[in-house]
Design a protein around this motif. Structure first.
Motif, PDB file in Angstrom:
ATOM      1  N   SER A   1       0.847  -1.199   0.000  1.00  0.00           N
ATOM      2  CA  SER A   1       0.000   0.000   0.000  1.00  0.00           C
ATOM      3  C   SER A   1       0.879   1.244   0.000  1.00  0.00           C
ATOM      4  N   LEU A   2       0.517   2.207  -0.842  1.00  0.00           N
ATOM      5  CA  LEU A   2       1.239   3.479  -0.895  1.00  0.00           C
ATOM      6  C   LEU A   2       0.450   4.587  -0.204  1.00  0.00           C
ATOM      7  N   PHE A   3      -0.812   4.770  -0.611  1.00  0.00           N
ATOM      8  CA  PHE A   3      -1.663   5.820  -0.057  1.00  0.00           C
ATOM      9  C   PHE A   3      -3.106   5.353  -0.029  1.00  0.00           C
TER      10      PHE A   3
ATOM     11  N   ALA B   1       8.496   8.311 -13.402  1.00  0.00           N
ATOM     12  CA  ALA B   1       9.516   7.643 -12.581  1.00  0.00           C
ATOM     13  C   ALA B   1       9.966   6.422 -13.361  1.00  0.00           C
ATOM     14  N   GLU B   2      11.233   6.101 -13.244  1.00  0.00           N
ATOM     15  CA  GLU B   2      11.760   4.915 -13.912  1.00  0.00           C
ATOM     16  C   GLU B   2      11.403   3.678 -13.101  1.00  0.00           C
TER      17      GLU B   2
ATOM     18  N   ARG C   1      14.745   1.338  -0.276  1.00  0.00           N
ATOM     19  CA  ARG C   1      15.007   2.788  -0.281  1.00  0.00           C
ATOM     20  C   ARG C   1      14.446   3.456  -1.531  1.00  0.00           C
ATOM     21  N   ARG C   2      14.578   2.805  -2.690  1.00  0.00           N
ATOM     22  CA  ARG C   2      14.030   3.379  -3.929  1.00  0.00           C
ATOM     23  C   ARG C   2      12.507   3.485  -3.833  1.00  0.00           C
ATOM     24  N   LEU C   3      11.867   2.492  -3.209  1.00  0.00           N
ATOM     25  CA  LEU C   3      10.418   2.539  -3.023  1.00  0.00           C
ATOM     26  C   LEU C   3      10.043   3.719  -2.133  1.00  0.00           C
ATOM     27  N   GLN C   4      10.805   3.942  -1.078  1.00  0.00           N
ATOM     28  CA  GLN C   4      10.492   5.054  -0.183  1.00  0.00           C
ATOM     29  C   GLN C   4      10.636   6.396  -0.902  1.00  0.00           C
ATOM     30  N   SER C   5      11.680   6.547  -1.710  1.00  0.00           N
ATOM     31  CA  SER C   5      11.832   7.818  -2.419  1.00  0.00           C
ATOM     32  C   SER C   5      10.780   7.946  -3.528  1.00  0.00           C
TER      33      SER C   5
ATOM     34  N   THR D   1       8.140  11.129  -3.832  1.00  0.00           N
ATOM     35  CA  THR D   1       7.986  11.890  -5.069  1.00  0.00           C
ATOM     36  C   THR D   1       6.542  11.822  -5.562  1.00  0.00           C
ATOM     37  N   LEU D   2       5.937  10.634  -5.490  1.00  0.00           N
ATOM     38  CA  LEU D   2       4.535  10.483  -5.881  1.00  0.00           C
ATOM     39  C   LEU D   2       3.637  11.327  -4.977  1.00  0.00           C
ATOM     40  N   ALA D   3       3.921  11.341  -3.675  1.00  0.00           N
ATOM     41  CA  ALA D   3       3.125  12.151  -2.736  1.00  0.00           C
ATOM     42  C   ALA D   3       3.165  13.623  -3.129  1.00  0.00           C
ATOM     43  N   ALA D   4       4.346  14.127  -3.451  1.00  0.00           N
ATOM     44  CA  ALA D   4       4.480  15.538  -3.838  1.00  0.00           C
ATOM     45  C   ALA D   4       3.674  15.823  -5.107  1.00  0.00           C
TER      46      ALA D   4
END
Length: 180
Positions: free
Chosen positions: A52-54, A76-77, A107-111, A115-118
């Motif tokens: 889950s992301l959001f 995003a790549e 870590r890439r998932l967290q960043s 970025t998606l949140a912004a």
């Protein structure tokens, strides 16, 4: 009826999902771990495994639409995720999530999520994203708990994120491919 209509229509959330081969590997691993830990809980089926992301549950349709429009423009790549441990999270009595977790491999998932949140916030999503994010894949729920334990890493390449409606199963009602 609008596809995002929220009254009594389950949960709505953005997620990443493992590709079918990775989902099968995770499901088989979950079966082995269920027996090893003597859990009674039912395994999450391969087609419901996700990170889950959001949560978009309870938002007005216009905000969900705004989030989807922002997702269309998101760039995003593709990136790799790697889960290298299992543990039990706290849950309700008799309902502890048993999950895959990791650190360096996520870590890439967290960043990606930040970025998606912004992007979603710039697109009009009013609810700020929960910053307390522990990426995980829930394998099952059980009354018993298990301490953190290392496993052979479960790895897959994230190539898309999806909008999931959770109501008597999961339905992917929108998807966005990752590209540079």
């Amino acid at each position: 009826m609008d596809m995002f209509a929220s009254s009594g229509s389950g949960r709505l959330f953005l997620a990443i999902v493992p590709d079918p081969a990775a989902a099968e590997r995770i499901y088989r691993l979950a079966g082995v771990l269920k027996r090893a830990h003597r859990f009674d809980g039912k395994l999450i089926p391969p087609d419901r495994l996700h990170v889950s992301l959001f949560s978009l549950t309870g938002l007005p349709d216009r905000q969900v639409c705004a989030a989807c429009e922002a997702a269309e423009d998101f760039r995003a790549e593709p990136f790799e995720v790697s889960f290298d441990r299992t543990t039990s999270f706290r849950g309700g009595p008799g309902n502890r999530p048993f999950v895959l977790v990791g650190e360096a491999g996520l870590r890439r998932l967290q960043s990606f999520r930040q970025t998606l949140a912004a992007t979603l916030m710039r697109g009009g999503l009013r609810r700020p994203a929960n910053t307390n994010f522990t990426p995980h894949v829930t394998l099952l729920y059980d009354a018993r708990r298990a301490d953190e334990y290392p496993i052979e890493p479960v790895v897959w390449t994230v190539t898309e994120f999806v909008l999931v409606r959770s109501l008597r199963g999961h339905r992917h009602i929108a998807r966005w491919g990752l590209r540079a």
